[in-house]
Design an enzyme around this catalytic site. Sequence first.
Site, PDB file in Angstrom:
ATOM      1  N   CYS A 290      22.891 -95.467 -25.033  1.00  0.00           N
ATOM      2  CA  CYS A 290      21.876 -96.490 -24.764  1.00  0.00           C
ATOM      3  C   CYS A 290      22.404 -97.755 -24.110  1.00  0.00           C
ATOM      4  O   CYS A 290      21.636 -98.425 -23.425  1.00  0.00           O
ATOM      5  CB  CYS A 290      21.073 -96.824 -26.023  1.00  0.00           C
ATOM      6  SG  CYS A 290      21.974 -97.695 -27.289  1.00  0.00           S
TER       7      CYS A 290
ATOM      8  N   MET B  84      17.008 -99.898 -21.421  1.00  0.00           N
ATOM      9  CA  MET B  84      17.364 -98.519 -21.088  1.00  0.00           C
ATOM     10  C   MET B  84      17.174 -98.170 -19.604  1.00  0.00           C
ATOM     11  O   MET B  84      17.872 -97.316 -19.080  1.00  0.00           O
ATOM     12  CB  MET B  84      16.539 -97.540 -21.930  1.00  0.00           C
ATOM     13  CG  MET B  84      16.812 -97.605 -23.405  1.00  0.00           C
ATOM     14  SD  MET B  84      18.535 -97.373 -23.824  1.00  0.00           S
ATOM     15  CE  MET B  84      19.006 -99.025 -24.211  1.00  0.00           C
TER      16      MET B  84
ATOM     17  N   GLY C 156      18.854-101.664 -28.251  1.00  0.00           N
ATOM     18  CA  GLY C 156      17.780-101.016 -28.990  1.00  0.00           C
ATOM     19  C   GLY C 156      18.055-100.831 -30.465  1.00  0.00           C
ATOM     20  O   GLY C 156      17.156-100.471 -31.217  1.00  0.00           O
TER      21      GLY C 156
END
Lengths: 96, 822
Positions: B189, B365, B402
């Site tokens: 990520c 992302m 994230g």
Amino acid sequence: MIASLVVTLDRCHSDLHRTMDEIASLPGVEVPGPEGLQYRIPILIDSSCPDVLEERTRQLQQIPGVAFVDVVFVHFEDESGEIPGAPSERPTCHEL
Amino acid sequence: MKFRELRLKGQLAMSFDSEPMDAAFDRRQFIRASAMAAAAAVAGITGPALPILGDESLTGVNWEKAPCRFCGTGCHVQVGVQGGKVVAVAGDRNAEVNKGLLCVKGYHVGAALYGKDRLRKPLLRDGNSYREISWETAISTIADRIQAAPDRFAFYGSGQWTIPEGYAVQKFMKGGLSNNHIDPNARLCMASAVTGFLATYGVDEPAGCYDDLDACDVLIMWGNNPAEMHPVLFSRVIDRRSRGENVLLIDIGTRRTRTTEACQHYLEMKGHGDLAIANGIAHLLIKNGTWSRKFVDQFCSFKAPDDANPNLHGKAITFEDYKALLEPYTPEHVEALSGVSADKIRMLADLFGNPSLKITSLWCMGMNQHTRGTAINSMVHGIHLLSGHFGSPGNAPTSLTGQPSACGTVREVGTLSHALPGGMVVTDAQNRAKAEELWRLPPGRIQETPGHHTVKMWESFCTPTDKGGDISTIWVQVTNPGQTLPNLNKLFNPKGDNKAGLEDKFLIVSDVYPTATTRLADLILPSAMWVEKNGMVGNSERRTQQWFRMVDPPGEARDDCWQTIAVARELFNRGVEGMKDRDGQFLFDIKNGDGAPVPIWEWEHYYDTNVDEHLFEEYRQFTRFKHKDLAPYGEYVKARGLRWPVVESDGQWQETRFRFAEGFDPYVAEGKEIQFYHSSTHDDRAQIWFHPWIAPAELPDNDYPFMLSTGRVLEHWHTGSMTRRIPELSRAMPGAYAEMHPDDAAVYRLRNADRIRVESRRGSLIIPVWIDGRGKPPKGTLFIPFFDETLLVNDLTLDAVDPFSKQPDYKKAAVRISKVPS
């Protein structure tokens, strides 16, 4: 469950009074803030059905003139001690 | 109905005219008043209200602080505990990150603890089923696997590891087993954000912080959907508008989202269009003479890829070289490459060319899960540097994460296969020597060769040993690779195939719920989560946060950190040399105030001392090497997080809001104005990179005519292992779907909820269609979220990776579709 939220209004929206009326008309939603137009409105939702909180939040977000909905406080008042693992195990809520 | 103030025990509360305000003010009314007071205070109608939450005598609820369990924003919550159970959650008004707000997932962060299928006992595979075993047997089983083949053992962790958890595994692997096969899910990520920062500034993590969102005039979101993925941050910007401030919001994306609805401009691009757009902006800044000559001359150099010797730091070029390389990227050429109109490219260049505007870029992302992720990260930094939009409040290129500790644990503790704590790397002899000194290891204990990165680790695990698969045991903690790895049919699913020749492979999974990963595990360990344990994490803006254990974990679930230390101790007891320091002491030796060892490897003694504090104070020494200084543990107990570097000044521990900028960053020398003190060219300069536009690794063609993108949804956090167990969220978003453009649906005669088969060259999936849904993909593209473990979109995705970050691209895979008869 008892929850409070803050609804942020879109300042550029043409009819914010109508927006506020629509917010106040949602079942189970209390808007006990001061009278008059504000752009950040505190909301109270008190329901025995947790789904109501989720659903009302979604409905609030969809009202024209609402820019954003934030959660501030949640009290679960959970009595079962455990939530079911699968959605199907939970009874349907008639408040929706 | 009107509200009015009420004073109870000297603290401000609020009541309603229709309700009595006397001694009969019952508990429920009190909770209602507390809830309303909190919201009114956040809305700015009353003063601070949260002290009321602290009055346990009135509500029976004890309140303590903790960061939210979910994303990387780092919101602080007040957690209400009653009778050994979390019963309430409130946004923390004292937290600078969220100022009392939470997102919709905040409704349920407490409930996430109480799914009835929580794992409660260690389970060992026995044929096609599992049998309960004791913790002693579980620890012994792991030690057996490691002892049998220590160099074939790997640890796969997470950006959800707390800082002490990640640090313990880091020390156990690299300092104890001399084994660098440790990598986290964060490789999937944000690894390209890391390499982008390193290539540009010579050191990782954002220079700016969330304060930029309060100060910027223009906010550009590059492939980012913060309205759904980082809602509290987006709300902060929307709130500025509600107060009458002008903030220009620009969404550069591959599909319309809730973020788009709030933006004045939506620039819809094709996959990898961002590379062309960044070059187009730089081209125009130079052509129009609107680049910042002063900023560039004083603080920047130029770089380009070194094709003859590909490496993260490339080769130096001159400004004239840079200008010439950008020459082809005219607005019209960029339009052809990206799909964004030439006029919009000019608009972006005009904004960056205006020095009076303050511009913040956000990404997550979209730019990281990209086979040119390092390049596009570097290029967006480059636009800010070239235009001088850097180093003052509101002017910042900022990547978001994230997971709650992708920064704190993965990037700072360095739980990556090439890294050591504090921004150091295993390939550097001096770095290894420093780590060996702080860990009191004999010289040469730490290996210099990086271990396997995530994709390589799982490929090795899923390759038979006699065919070169050199990983035989993986221990997974706090993550769900059976759902999140790309190309699952290559990188994970073979473990479950009896004919794959992987009988000697062994998968250990520590988790809180059954997942797509535990499905194939040989040994499952039940873990404590969130406020069932002590913890520390680090969010997207360099903010380190701390909390204390508040409730007990269920059954026999235990802390991940304890699990690691217990295995280390078992190996120590068996005489494994690596578990001893150079004086023969246990690697995780902790002594009490009398100098006696505390047996923290025994669960009943684990909380006799604060293991987190001991590990953190040891780790903290590493943070000074790259000016990422952390404060003593006790400072984080008092604060709602502190942004590093945190340095002591006049007896106070001071955080840093803006790095590299004089007046903010204590490491910038007086008179320097801006100082990139970890410059890769050792001259205090940042690097402005040129990278060419390059097509995605896979493009639609006649056989596979659609481009598939994957991502997240508002209701579920990542793989849904927590949020899918919460009935309200599960009902709100019960299953995955394929978003599709109406024109494409018409061609295939599809209506909403019709099922389609989506096929890539790697796998297939049958899934319902959502036309004109929440997100609106353009023609020729599909979007499928990855939260649903029953519909694994990663059976379809590519395992092609960025050459430097080794991060895969989950956003661009060629697929075809067909209607499935009902």
